[in-house]
Design a protein around this motif. Structure first.
Motif, PDB file in Angstrom:
ATOM      1  N   PRO A 178     -52.168  24.854   5.338  1.00 35.94           N
ATOM      2  CA  PRO A 178     -51.262  25.807   4.678  1.00 35.94           C
ATOM      3  C   PRO A 178     -49.867  25.834   5.312  1.00 35.94           C
ATOM      4  O   PRO A 178     -48.858  25.913   4.605  1.00 35.94           O
ATOM      5  N   LEU A 179     -49.816  25.731   6.644  1.00 36.81           N
ATOM      6  CA  LEU A 179     -48.523  25.751   7.315  1.00 36.81           C
ATOM      7  C   LEU A 179     -47.775  24.433   7.116  1.00 36.81           C
ATOM      8  O   LEU A 179     -46.540  24.419   7.005  1.00 36.81           O
ATOM      9  N   ASP A 180     -48.525  23.340   7.046  1.00 39.99           N
ATOM     10  CA  ASP A 180     -47.898  22.052   6.742  1.00 39.99           C
ATOM     11  C   ASP A 180     -47.258  22.088   5.355  1.00 39.99           C
ATOM     12  O   ASP A 180     -46.163  21.539   5.144  1.00 39.99           O
ATOM     13  N   GLU A 181     -47.921  22.748   4.426  1.00 36.96           N
ATOM     14  CA  GLU A 181     -47.380  22.868   3.068  1.00 36.96           C
ATOM     15  C   GLU A 181     -46.113  23.730   3.060  1.00 36.96           C
ATOM     16  O   GLU A 181     -45.158  23.435   2.322  1.00 36.96           O
ATOM     17  N   PHE A 182     -46.107  24.782   3.868  1.00 36.31           N
ATOM     18  CA  PHE A 182     -44.898  25.597   3.973  1.00 36.31           C
ATOM     19  C   PHE A 182     -43.742  24.775   4.550  1.00 36.31           C
ATOM     20  O   PHE A 182     -42.587  24.895   4.108  1.00 36.31           O
ATOM     21  N   LEU A 183     -44.049  23.947   5.566  1.00 36.47           N
ATOM     22  CA  LEU A 183     -43.013  23.101   6.149  1.00 36.47           C
ATOM     23  C   LEU A 183     -42.452  22.131   5.110  1.00 36.47           C
ATOM     24  O   LEU A 183     -41.236  21.873   5.084  1.00 36.47           O
ATOM     25  N   GLN A 184     -43.324  21.614   4.261  1.00 32.58           N
ATOM     26  CA  GLN A 184     -42.873  20.703   3.212  1.00 32.58           C
ATOM     27  C   GLN A 184     -41.965  21.420   2.220  1.00 32.58           C
ATOM     28  O   GLN A 184     -40.937  20.902   1.800  1.00 32.58           O
ATOM     29  N   LYS A 185     -42.355  22.657   1.861  1.00 33.77           N
ATOM     30  CA  LYS A 185     -41.520  23.456   0.965  1.00 33.77           C
ATOM     31  C   LYS A 185     -40.154  23.721   1.605  1.00 33.77           C
ATOM     32  O   LYS A 185     -39.115  23.678   0.931  1.00 33.77           O
ATOM     33  N   GLN A 186     -40.185  23.982   2.908  1.00 33.97           N
ATOM     34  CA  GLN A 186     -38.936  24.255   3.619  1.00 33.97           C
ATOM     35  C   GLN A 186     -38.020  23.033   3.616  1.00 33.97           C
ATOM     36  O   GLN A 186     -36.815  23.154   3.390  1.00 33.97           O
ATOM     37  N   SER A 187     -38.589  21.868   3.857  1.00 34.43           N
ATOM     38  CA  SER A 187     -37.793  20.643   3.881  1.00 34.43           C
ATOM     39  C   SER A 187     -37.219  20.316   2.505  1.00 34.43           C
ATOM     40  O   SER A 187     -36.178  19.666   2.395  1.00 34.43           O
ATOM     41  N   ASN A 188     -37.883  20.803   1.457  1.00 39.54           N
ATOM     42  CA  ASN A 188     -37.416  20.587   0.087  1.00 39.54           C
ATOM     43  C   ASN A 188     -36.492  21.707  -0.395  1.00 39.54           C
ATOM     44  O   ASN A 188     -36.061  21.701  -1.555  1.00 39.54           O
ATOM     45  N   GLY A 189     -36.209  22.653   0.511  1.00 44.65           N
ATOM     46  CA  GLY A 189     -35.323  23.744   0.132  1.00 44.65           C
ATOM     47  C   GLY A 189     -35.972  24.768  -0.784  1.00 44.65           C
ATOM     48  O   GLY A 189     -35.262  25.518  -1.467  1.00 44.65           O
ATOM     49  N   LEU A 191     -38.590  26.981   0.327  1.00 45.01           N
ATOM     50  CA  LEU A 191     -39.387  27.965   1.067  1.00 45.01           C
ATOM     51  C   LEU A 191     -39.153  29.378   0.547  1.00 45.01           C
ATOM     52  O   LEU A 191     -40.117  30.116   0.298  1.00 45.01           O
ATOM     53  N   ALA A 192     -37.900  29.759   0.379  1.00 47.33           N
ATOM     54  CA  ALA A 192     -37.598  31.118  -0.083  1.00 47.33           C
ATOM     55  C   ALA A 192     -38.214  31.378  -1.453  1.00 47.33           C
ATOM     56  O   ALA A 192     -38.808  32.446  -1.686  1.00 47.33           O
ATOM     57  N   GLU A 193     -38.103  30.420  -2.338  1.00 48.79           N
ATOM     58  CA  GLU A 193     -38.683  30.579  -3.685  1.00 48.79           C
ATOM     59  C   GLU A 193     -40.200  30.734  -3.615  1.00 48.79           C
ATOM     60  O   GLU A 193     -40.784  31.581  -4.308  1.00 48.79           O
ATOM     61  N   VAL A 195     -42.061  31.788  -1.027  1.00 48.09           N
ATOM     62  CA  VAL A 195     -42.429  33.053  -0.394  1.00 48.09           C
ATOM     63  C   VAL A 195     -42.243  34.216  -1.359  1.00 48.09           C
ATOM     64  O   VAL A 195     -43.106  35.099  -1.462  1.00 48.09           O
ATOM     65  N   ARG A 196     -41.126  34.247  -2.067  1.00 47.66           N
ATOM     66  CA  ARG A 196     -40.881  35.338  -3.024  1.00 47.66           C
ATOM     67  C   ARG A 196     -41.963  35.392  -4.088  1.00 47.66           C
ATOM     68  O   ARG A 196     -42.400  36.472  -4.493  1.00 47.66           O
ATOM     69  N   GLU A 197     -42.408  34.245  -4.539  1.00 49.60           N
ATOM     70  CA  GLU A 197     -43.458  34.210  -5.556  1.00 49.60           C
ATOM     71  C   GLU A 197     -44.783  34.729  -4.997  1.00 49.60           C
ATOM     72  O   GLU A 197     -45.520  35.430  -5.688  1.00 49.60           O
ATOM     73  N   MET A 198     -45.076  34.414  -3.741  1.00 47.28           N
ATOM     74  CA  MET A 198     -46.342  34.828  -3.144  1.00 47.28           C
ATOM     75  C   MET A 198     -46.400  36.327  -2.861  1.00 47.28           C
ATOM     76  O   MET A 198     -47.480  36.909  -2.886  1.00 47.28           O
ATOM     77  N   VAL A 199     -45.261  36.935  -2.581  1.00 47.79           N
ATOM     78  CA  VAL A 199     -45.277  38.354  -2.188  1.00 47.79           C
ATOM     79  C   VAL A 199     -44.926  39.286  -3.344  1.00 47.79           C
ATOM     80  O   VAL A 199     -44.844  40.507  -3.140  1.00 47.79           O
ATOM     81  N   LYS A 200     -44.747  38.775  -4.526  1.00 46.49           N
ATOM     82  CA  LYS A 200     -44.285  39.618  -5.631  1.00 46.49           C
ATOM     83  C   LYS A 200     -45.291  40.711  -5.989  1.00 46.49           C
ATOM     84  O   LYS A 200     -44.912  41.755  -6.539  1.00 46.49           O
ATOM     85  N   ASP A 201     -46.569  40.510  -5.665  1.00 48.41           N
ATOM     86  CA  ASP A 201     -47.583  41.524  -5.958  1.00 48.41           C
ATOM     87  C   ASP A 201     -47.896  42.408  -4.742  1.00 48.41           C
ATOM     88  O   ASP A 201     -48.782  43.251  -4.815  1.00 48.41           O
ATOM     89  N   CYS A 202     -47.197  42.160  -3.628  1.00 50.56           N
ATOM     90  CA  CYS A 202     -47.408  42.985  -2.436  1.00 50.56           C
ATOM     91  C   CYS A 202     -46.401  44.136  -2.439  1.00 50.56           C
ATOM     92  O   CYS A 202     -45.254  43.961  -2.829  1.00 50.56           O
ATOM     93  N   HIS A 203     -46.854  45.274  -1.971  1.00 48.71           N
ATOM     94  CA  HIS A 203     -45.967  46.458  -1.965  1.00 48.71           C
ATOM     95  C   HIS A 203     -46.031  47.116  -0.588  1.00 48.71           C
ATOM     96  O   HIS A 203     -46.994  46.991   0.121  1.00 48.71           O
TER      97      HIS A 203
END
Length: 203
Positions: A178-189, A191-193, A195-203
């Motif tokens: 899972p962290l390797d996948e986050f690193l890949q997202k980060q390298s592709n620019g 990561l922010a997108e 993370v925002r999608e994953m936390v949209k249902d958290c309050h």
């Protein structure tokens, strides 16, 4: 139950909040009898006098500048050396401070690191603490940013990925998909997108 009543109850249990009736005289001579009304007024006056609780200490509304600076310093130290055992007390302090800080409101979303549970990542607890601490550091360093779970989670995950990358330098076998996948997202620019999608249902 109101606080004054509770204070009186506690004082009464220790015998300091008024007697149930008039006190017995230790003198062998009997005192003149008083009227029933006067007998009632005396203990009532005693209760009023002893029930007065001391003023409570004002609750702190703001954390100190020194503590906020220390939190940021600890966060960056842990991002660079998450496996340094000498930093364990600092990590513990930072977690406790973040939870109790009156003006730094960190909200973490369990979904971000949920996949580290199965299989259980050996440094899962360090990553969980890092998410909290780095999120707090982000809020302190960027007071102009909106205080939203999405914004602070992006900052928190950037700190987590710094710590994870540092772990891999010390322990190359300690990989987590899972962290390797986050690193890949980060390298592709992205990561922010992500993370925002994953936390949209958290309050």
């Amino acid at each position: 139950m109101r606080k004054p009543a509770l204070a009186c109850l506690l004082a009464w249990s220790l015998g300091a909040c008024g007697a149930a009736g008039p006190r017995q005289s230790s003198s062998p001579q009997s005192k003149p009898q008083s009227s029933p009304a006067a007998a009632q007024e005396k203990p009532s006056g005693q209760a009023t006098q002893t029930a007065t609780a001391p003023p409570e200490k004002p609750v702190e509304k703001h954390s100190t500048l020194e503590d906020r600076q220390r939190l940021v310093t600890v966060a960056h130290k842990l991002e660079a050396s998450p496996l340094d055992s000498t930093l364990a007390p600092e990590r513990e302090w930072a977690v406790s401070w973040t939870v109790a800080a009156p003006d730094i409101h960190v909200r973490t979303c369990p979904a971000l690191l949920a996949d580290l549970r199965r299989p259980r990542y050996k440094y899962r607890s360090e990553m969980g603490a890092q998410l909290l601490i780095s999120s707090a550091a982000f809020l302190i360093e960027h007071p102009d940013q909106p205080d939203s779970i999405a914004v602070q989670s992006v900052g928190g995950m950037e700190g987590v990925l710094k710590a994870y990358s540092a772990i891999l330098k010390t322990d190359p076998q300690a990989t987590a998909k899972p962290l390797d996948e986050f690193l890949q997202k980060q390298s592709n620019g992205k990561l922010a997108e992500t993370v925002r999608e994953m936390v949209k249902d958290c309050h």
